[in-house]
Scaffold this motif. Structure first.
Motif, PDB file in Angstrom:
ATOM      1  N   ALA A  34      59.137 -13.563  27.319  1.00 39.79           N
ATOM      2  CA  ALA A  34      59.856 -13.174  26.101  1.00 39.79           C
ATOM      3  C   ALA A  34      60.699 -14.325  25.579  1.00 39.79           C
ATOM      4  CB  ALA A  34      60.726 -11.951  26.379  1.00 39.79           C
ATOM      5  N   PHE A  35      61.355 -15.068  26.480  1.00 38.28           N
ATOM      6  CA  PHE A  35      62.174 -16.207  26.057  1.00 38.28           C
ATOM      7  C   PHE A  35      61.304 -17.316  25.471  1.00 38.28           C
ATOM      8  CE2 PHE A  35      64.467 -20.165  26.669  1.00 38.28           C
ATOM      9  CZ  PHE A  35      65.740 -19.852  26.205  1.00 38.28           C
ATOM     10  N   ALA A  36      60.151 -17.565  26.112  1.00 41.75           N
ATOM     11  CA  ALA A  36      59.255 -18.613  25.613  1.00 41.75           C
ATOM     12  C   ALA A  36      58.708 -18.260  24.239  1.00 41.75           C
ATOM     13  CB  ALA A  36      58.115 -18.840  26.606  1.00 41.75           C
ATOM     14  N   VAL A  37      58.333 -17.007  24.045  1.00 43.05           N
ATOM     15  CA  VAL A  37      57.790 -16.581  22.753  1.00 43.05           C
ATOM     16  C   VAL A  37      58.845 -16.707  21.657  1.00 43.05           C
ATOM     17  CG1 VAL A  37      56.914 -14.596  21.459  1.00 43.05           C
ATOM     18  CG2 VAL A  37      56.060 -15.061  23.760  1.00 43.05           C
ATOM     19  N   GLY A  38      60.105 -16.434  21.985  1.00 46.35           N
ATOM     20  CA  GLY A  38      61.164 -16.506  20.982  1.00 46.35           C
ATOM     21  C   GLY A  38      61.738 -17.892  20.793  1.00 46.35           C
ATOM     22  N   SER A  39      61.333 -18.847  21.622  1.00 43.94           N
ATOM     23  CA  SER A  39      61.886 -20.197  21.524  1.00 43.94           C
ATOM     24  C   SER A  39      61.292 -20.934  20.323  1.00 43.94           C
ATOM     25  CB  SER A  39      61.594 -20.972  22.811  1.00 43.94           C
ATOM     26  OG  SER A  39      62.055 -22.299  22.715  1.00 43.94           O
ATOM     27  N   PRO A  75      42.115 -22.404  27.078  1.00 43.04           N
ATOM     28  CA  PRO A  75      41.280 -22.471  25.860  1.00 43.04           C
ATOM     29  C   PRO A  75      41.126 -21.146  25.125  1.00 43.04           C
ATOM     30  CG  PRO A  75      40.274 -23.724  27.637  1.00 43.04           C
ATOM     31  CD  PRO A  75      41.413 -22.981  28.238  1.00 43.04           C
ATOM     32  N   PHE A  76      41.273 -19.988  25.813  1.00 45.77           N
ATOM     33  CA  PHE A  76      41.083 -18.701  25.149  1.00 45.77           C
ATOM     34  C   PHE A  76      42.143 -18.463  24.075  1.00 45.77           C
ATOM     35  CE2 PHE A  76      38.807 -18.112  29.129  1.00 45.77           C
ATOM     36  CZ  PHE A  76      37.657 -17.499  28.693  1.00 45.77           C
ATOM     37  N   GLY A  77      43.338 -19.030  24.237  1.00 45.60           N
ATOM     38  CA  GLY A  77      44.351 -18.897  23.201  1.00 45.60           C
ATOM     39  C   GLY A  77      44.757 -20.218  22.597  1.00 45.60           C
ATOM     40  N   GLY A  78      44.493 -21.298  23.349  1.00 45.13           N
ATOM     41  CA  GLY A  78      44.896 -22.607  22.868  1.00 45.13           C
ATOM     42  C   GLY A  78      44.135 -23.081  21.647  1.00 45.13           C
ATOM     43  N   PHE A  79      42.895 -22.609  21.471  1.00 44.63           N
ATOM     44  CA  PHE A  79      42.114 -23.092  20.329  1.00 44.63           C
ATOM     45  C   PHE A  79      42.748 -22.661  19.009  1.00 44.63           C
ATOM     46  CE2 PHE A  79      40.524 -18.813  20.672  1.00 44.63           C
ATOM     47  CZ  PHE A  79      40.183 -18.450  19.392  1.00 44.63           C
ATOM     48  N   ILE A  80      43.540 -21.572  19.026  1.00 44.07           N
ATOM     49  CA  ILE A  80      44.207 -21.128  17.799  1.00 44.07           C
ATOM     50  C   ILE A  80      45.210 -22.182  17.349  1.00 44.07           C
ATOM     51  CG2 ILE A  80      45.657 -19.322  16.774  1.00 44.07           C
ATOM     52  CD1 ILE A  80      44.518 -17.366  18.770  1.00 44.07           C
ATOM     53  N   ALA A  81      45.891 -22.814  18.322  1.00 43.30           N
ATOM     54  CA  ALA A  81      46.871 -23.840  17.975  1.00 43.30           C
ATOM     55  C   ALA A  81      46.210 -25.065  17.375  1.00 43.30           C
ATOM     56  CB  ALA A  81      47.670 -24.222  19.215  1.00 43.30           C
ATOM     57  N   LEU A  82      44.967 -25.346  17.749  1.00 45.31           N
ATOM     58  CA  LEU A  82      44.287 -26.535  17.245  1.00 45.31           C
ATOM     59  C   LEU A  82      43.979 -26.447  15.750  1.00 45.31           C
ATOM     60  CD1 LEU A  82      41.779 -27.157  20.180  1.00 45.31           C
ATOM     61  CD2 LEU A  82      43.999 -28.225  19.799  1.00 45.31           C
ATOM     62  N   PHE A  83      43.862 -25.219  15.224  1.00 49.75           N
ATOM     63  CA  PHE A  83      43.556 -25.052  13.803  1.00 49.75           C
ATOM     64  C   PHE A  83      44.799 -25.074  12.918  1.00 49.75           C
ATOM     65  CE2 PHE A  83      39.813 -23.077  15.797  1.00 49.75           C
ATOM     66  CZ  PHE A  83      38.803 -23.748  15.121  1.00 49.75           C
ATOM     67  N   GLN A  84      45.992 -24.963  13.516  1.00 51.28           N
ATOM     68  CA  GLN A  84      47.209 -24.860  12.710  1.00 51.28           C
ATOM     69  C   GLN A  84      47.458 -26.073  11.817  1.00 51.28           C
ATOM     70  OE1 GLN A  84      48.813 -21.977  12.495  1.00 51.28           O
ATOM     71  NE2 GLN A  84      47.277 -21.217  13.939  1.00 51.28           N
ATOM     72  N   PRO A  85      47.232 -27.329  12.275  1.00 47.22           N
ATOM     73  CA  PRO A  85      47.464 -28.466  11.375  1.00 47.22           C
ATOM     74  C   PRO A  85      46.591 -28.440  10.120  1.00 47.22           C
ATOM     75  CG  PRO A  85      47.318 -29.201  13.646  1.00 47.22           C
ATOM     76  CD  PRO A  85      46.895 -27.759  13.637  1.00 47.22           C
ATOM     77  N   PHE A  86      45.462 -27.729  10.151  1.00 45.52           N
ATOM     78  CA  PHE A  86      44.552 -27.715   9.010  1.00 45.52           C
ATOM     79  C   PHE A  86      44.774 -26.527   8.072  1.00 45.52           C
ATOM     80  CE2 PHE A  86      42.396 -29.714  12.622  1.00 45.52           C
ATOM     81  CZ  PHE A  86      42.095 -30.963  12.091  1.00 45.52           C
ATOM     82  N   GLY A 115      52.684 -24.699  23.311  1.00 46.50           N
ATOM     83  CA  GLY A 115      53.690 -24.680  24.356  1.00 46.50           C
ATOM     84  C   GLY A 115      54.035 -23.269  24.803  1.00 46.50           C
ATOM     85  N   LYS A 116      54.133 -22.341  23.854  1.00 45.92           N
ATOM     86  CA  LYS A 116      54.435 -20.950  24.206  1.00 45.92           C
ATOM     87  C   LYS A 116      53.312 -20.344  25.041  1.00 45.92           C
ATOM     88  CE  LYS A 116      57.251 -20.046  20.091  1.00 45.92           C
ATOM     89  NZ  LYS A 116      57.399 -19.220  18.870  1.00 45.92           N
ATOM     90  N   ILE A 117      52.074 -20.619  24.646  1.00 47.77           N
ATOM     91  CA  ILE A 117      50.936 -20.079  25.394  1.00 47.77           C
ATOM     92  C   ILE A 117      50.897 -20.670  26.800  1.00 47.77           C
ATOM     93  CG2 ILE A 117      48.422 -19.958  25.478  1.00 47.77           C
ATOM     94  CD1 ILE A 117      48.423 -19.957  22.428  1.00 47.77           C
ATOM     95  N   THR A 122      51.344 -19.954  32.552  1.00 53.61           N
ATOM     96  CA  THR A 122      51.824 -20.495  33.823  1.00 53.61           C
ATOM     97  C   THR A 122      52.684 -19.465  34.558  1.00 53.61           C
ATOM     98  OG1 THR A 122      51.843 -22.721  32.855  1.00 53.61           O
ATOM     99  CG2 THR A 122      53.034 -22.408  34.916  1.00 53.61           C
ATOM    100  N   ALA A 123      53.517 -18.726  33.810  1.00 53.30           N
ATOM    101  CA  ALA A 123      54.343 -17.683  34.431  1.00 53.30           C
ATOM    102  C   ALA A 123      53.469 -16.595  35.045  1.00 53.30           C
ATOM    103  CB  ALA A 123      55.291 -17.089  33.395  1.00 53.30           C
ATOM    104  N   ILE A 124      52.405 -16.225  34.355  1.00 50.58           N
ATOM    105  CA  ILE A 124      51.494 -15.203  34.883  1.00 50.58           C
ATOM    106  C   ILE A 124      50.753 -15.729  36.108  1.00 50.58           C
ATOM    107  CG2 ILE A 124      49.429 -13.849  34.357  1.00 50.58           C
ATOM    108  CD1 ILE A 124      50.410 -13.700  31.466  1.00 50.58           C
ATOM    109  N   ILE A 125      50.370 -17.002  36.093  1.00 52.74           N
ATOM    110  CA  ILE A 125      49.699 -17.598  37.247  1.00 52.74           C
ATOM    111  C   ILE A 125      50.627 -17.589  38.459  1.00 52.74           C
ATOM    112  CG2 ILE A 125      48.805 -19.770  38.175  1.00 52.74           C
ATOM    113  CD1 ILE A 125      47.656 -20.367  35.418  1.00 52.74           C
ATOM    114  N   LEU A 126      51.900 -17.916  38.245  1.00 52.61           N
ATOM    115  CA  LEU A 126      52.866 -17.883  39.347  1.00 52.61           C
ATOM    116  C   LEU A 126      53.010 -16.468  39.898  1.00 52.61           C
ATOM    117  CD1 LEU A 126      55.093 -19.173  41.081  1.00 52.61           C
ATOM    118  CD2 LEU A 126      56.685 -18.718  39.193  1.00 52.61           C
TER     119      LEU A 126
END
Length: 262
Positions: A34-39, A75-86, A115-117, A122-126
């Motif tokens: 929640a903190f990461a998403v709101g950062s 990659p399942f969520g990171g690819f969304i960030a790759l399209f943001q600059p365009f 970064g949020k993703i 990583t938190a879920i992996i831990l």
């Protein structure tokens, strides 16, 4: 399925984080996400990621294993960030082919989203690497998850490996009959039909097993009003110290966030 076995193997290791109450780890994970998403600061997200990697190292979980899982999931969520600059409007810094423009605002937003993703995954992996599936279900039940939902999760976890063994038996039987789905010398339609038969067979076995389990539960007194048994435990000093450490760290990050330039 091999990944599930590896996750369970990691969760059975011994460390101070493994010994923490499952409810504490579950709630701390939710708070971190929640903190990461709101950062709104990339620097804060980098510090949080470094902190989580330190926890992974202290928990006796292999860093290479954690990073490999992160690379597979990202990659399942990171690819969304790759399209943001365009696609995000703003100040154009580069014009590419087909009229694609790269904006500064898009790059910043894409990096922030990535970064949020990354921190959330990583938190879920831990959490999953230091807590067994059965303990996760029990912890979710003790913090107030509805009993019906918790029971479904409990049955899913309990019989997931059973159905994997069933699938392995079917595949071994097919191999003894010289069936190979990747054999290009075999007609494609015939291979496709065999795959369909395997899926249908797994569905029938799952249905039959579900019926047997339900009848067994009824014979042992199960009713719709039955409740799952959960062991009542009280958080120890280590649990309270872990909560206090994480909350203090998040408060410090929140206070220094306005002073960061990015």
């Amino acid at each position: 399925m091999e990944d599930l076995v590896n996750i369970e193997r990691e969760s059975l290791k011994e460390s101070s984080i493994h010994r923490l109450d499952g409810r504490i780890k579950l709630m701390v994970t939710f708070i971190i996400i929640a903190f990461a998403v709101g950062s709104s600061s990339i620097s804060i997200l980098i510090l949080m990621e470094l902190y989580l990697l330190i926890l992974i190292t202290l928990s006796n979980v292999s860093p290479a294993y954690a990073i490999r899982r992160l690379i597979l999931i990202l990659p399942f969520g990171g690819f969304i960030a790759l399209f943001q600059p365009f696609i995000r409007p703003g100040d154009v810094i580069w014009t590419g082919p087909l009229g694609l423009d790269v904006t500064i605002q898009g790059m910043v937003f894409g990096a922030l989203l990535l970064g949020k993703i990354t921190v959330s995954v990583t938190a879920i992996i831990l959490l999953s690497s230091t807590t067994s599936m059965q303990e996760l279900v029990g912890s979710a039940r003790r913090i107030g998850v509805p009993s019906d939902f918790a029971m479904l999760l409990n049955l899913t976890v309990r019989y997931l490996f059973f159905f994997y063994d069933e699938l392995e038996r079917i595949r071994n039987a097919q191999k003894t009959r010289c069936f190979d789905i990747w054999n290009k010398n075999t007609p494609y339609r015939w291979r496709l039909r065999k795959v369909g038969e395997t899926i249908a067979m797994m569905f029938l076995r799952a249905y039959e097993q579900g019926e047997r389990v339900y009848l067994s539960m009824l014979s042992r007194g199960y009713t719709p009003d039955s409740r799952m048994y959960t062991v009542r435990t009280n958080p120890g000093r280590g649990d309270l110290l872990f909560v206090a450490t994480n909350i203090s760290l998040l408060v410090i990050l929140y206070l220094i966030q306005p002073g960061l330039w990015w």
